[in-house]
Design an enzyme around this catalytic site. Structure first.
Site, PDB file in Angstrom:
ATOM      1  N   LYS A 199       0.837  -1.206   0.000  1.00  0.00           N
ATOM      2  CA  LYS A 199       0.000   0.000   0.000  1.00  0.00           C
ATOM      3  C   LYS A 199       0.871   1.256   0.000  1.00  0.00           C
ATOM      4  O   LYS A 199       0.619   2.210  -0.742  1.00  0.00           O
ATOM      5  CB  LYS A 199      -0.940  -0.002   1.223  1.00  0.00           C
ATOM      6  CG  LYS A 199      -2.059  -1.017   1.087  1.00  0.00           C
ATOM      7  CD  LYS A 199      -2.847  -1.217   2.377  1.00  0.00           C
ATOM      8  CE  LYS A 199      -3.852  -2.354   2.190  1.00  0.00           C
ATOM      9  NZ  LYS A 199      -4.554  -2.754   3.427  1.00  0.00           N
ATOM     10  N   GLN A 230      -4.482  -1.024   9.605  1.00  0.00           N
ATOM     11  CA  GLN A 230      -4.457  -2.390   9.077  1.00  0.00           C
ATOM     12  C   GLN A 230      -5.037  -3.368  10.105  1.00  0.00           C
ATOM     13  O   GLN A 230      -4.619  -3.374  11.261  1.00  0.00           O
ATOM     14  CB  GLN A 230      -3.001  -2.764   8.717  1.00  0.00           C
ATOM     15  CG  GLN A 230      -2.851  -4.118   8.069  1.00  0.00           C
ATOM     16  CD  GLN A 230      -3.504  -4.197   6.686  1.00  0.00           C
ATOM     17  OE1 GLN A 230      -3.378  -3.293   5.872  1.00  0.00           O
ATOM     18  NE2 GLN A 230      -4.207  -5.286   6.426  1.00  0.00           N
ATOM     19  N   ASP A 289     -11.040   3.089   4.109  1.00  0.00           N
ATOM     20  CA  ASP A 289     -11.413   1.666   4.093  1.00  0.00           C
ATOM     21  C   ASP A 289     -12.936   1.504   4.045  1.00  0.00           C
ATOM     22  O   ASP A 289     -13.434   0.399   3.805  1.00  0.00           O
ATOM     23  CB  ASP A 289     -10.875   0.967   5.354  1.00  0.00           C
ATOM     24  CG  ASP A 289      -9.687   0.071   5.052  1.00  0.00           C
ATOM     25  OD1 ASP A 289      -9.514  -0.300   3.876  1.00  0.00           O
ATOM     26  OD2 ASP A 289      -8.952  -0.267   5.992  1.00  0.00           O
TER      27      ASP A 289
END
Ligand code: NDP
Length: 292
Positions: A53, A97, A120
């Protein structure tokens, strides 16, 4: 033989399009989108995802901020960091994460991120907006799956879609997106009876379980479009470690109309969709249109 839906190529196109838009944003508005990624602990898979990422964010011309915290960090220390990033004008997207260590409540952490920076799409506000069909930040994996499906067939209306898996990250938001495309949606899970028969009725079959080869080739309806979200590490016959999906690929590709491979299907599209979300978040925070 099924047509291969090439997630790698599609993701490369999407990343290219995002970088061109980032260039225009810089030139026209002096705005550089910024993504902050938070990694807690040393989970091997998470470290790989985060590294990818970060690299792809920089390659797209965006600012990338990396926060690596020890596994023992307290929930309140993590919340303090998020509060600082929420207030930081250079940070337009925040991604924590998952999974987080057991002593940290992931729900509290996710909902502490400003909804407009929640790239997200896991914040309760974004979940609600998606469900009522309003503009929101959409979770990256389902967003990537939709783009893979649309690359194969623009009109999904009236199709029977079966999703195996009901997580908040994949199954549920994908069901909402498919419903918005006028599919007839079935969500299967670990308590579903006669999964085989349900799968055999699917024009679109998506598996997001996380169990290698749980979906057999003969469960696939002839001509169906098959999207494999699962990522499973197994030992091959030669003893080598190998990544496979949930679908028995070799058998399924003989009957399906189109199918995604693992690796090279959903995975690359997930990260490309994250970049797309970061661009969208930056533009909306600065009230400028996403460059065409
Ligand atoms: P979860 O573990 O949160 O959800 C798994 C789902 O599968 C659950 O709904 C569970 O049912 C269901 N399930 C488990 N066993 C069975 C079974 N025997 N039959 C039918 N359904 C079953 O996983 P995630 O949604 O987070 O991820 C799913 C997979 O996708 C994983 O392999 C993950 O690594 C991968 N993934 C890949 C991404 C990518 O970018 N390619 C991104 C995100 C995930 P129940 O709810 O009843 O327990």
């Amino acid at each position: 033989m099924a047509r291969l839906i090439d997630g790698k190529a599609l993701a490369a196109n999407l990343r290219q399009s995002v970088s061109e838009k980032v260039e225009l944003l810089k030139a026209e508005h002096g705005l550089i989108p910024g993504l902050a990624v938070v990694l807690v602990g040393d989970n091997d898979a998470s470290q790989v995802y985060v590294r990818n990422k970060i690299i792809q964010t920089s390659q797209a011309g965006m600012n990338s901020f990396h926060n690596k915290l020890a596994a023992g960090v307290t929930e309140s220390e993590l919340l303090d960091l998020i509060e600082r990033m929420n207030a930081d004008p250079l940070v337009h997207g925040i991604l924590v994460q998952l999974p987080l260590p057991d002593h940290i409540n992931a729900e509290i952490v996710i909902n502490s991120i400003l909804p407009q920076k929640d790239v997200d799409g896991f914040h309760a506000l974004n979940v609600g907006l998606l469900n009522i069909g309003m503009d929101s930040l959409i979770p990256c994996t389902p967003l990537g799956c939709m783009q893979l499906l649309k690359s194969n067939d623009e009109d999904l209306s009236g199709k029977n879609a079966v999703i195996i898996g009901r997580s908040n990250i994949v199954g549920k938001p994908l069901a909402t997106l498919l419903l918005q495309e006028n599919c007839t949606v079935t969500i299967a899970h670990s308590r579903t009876r006669d999964l085989k028969t349900i799968c055999q009725q699917a024009d679109i079959l998506v598996s997001a379980v996380g169990k290698a080869h749980i979906v057999k080739g003969h469960w696939v309806k002839p001509g169906a479009t098959v999207i494999d979200v699962g990522i499973n590490r197994i030992k091959s016959e030669t003893g080598k470690s190998q990544l496979v999906g949930d679908i028995e690929f070799a058998e399924a590709e003989k009957v399906a109309g189109a199918i995604t491979p693992v690796p090279g299907g959903v995975g690359p599209m997930t990260i490309a969709s994250l970049l797309q979300n970061t661009l969208k978040a930056a533009c909306s925070q600065h009230e400028v249109r996403i460059p065409e």
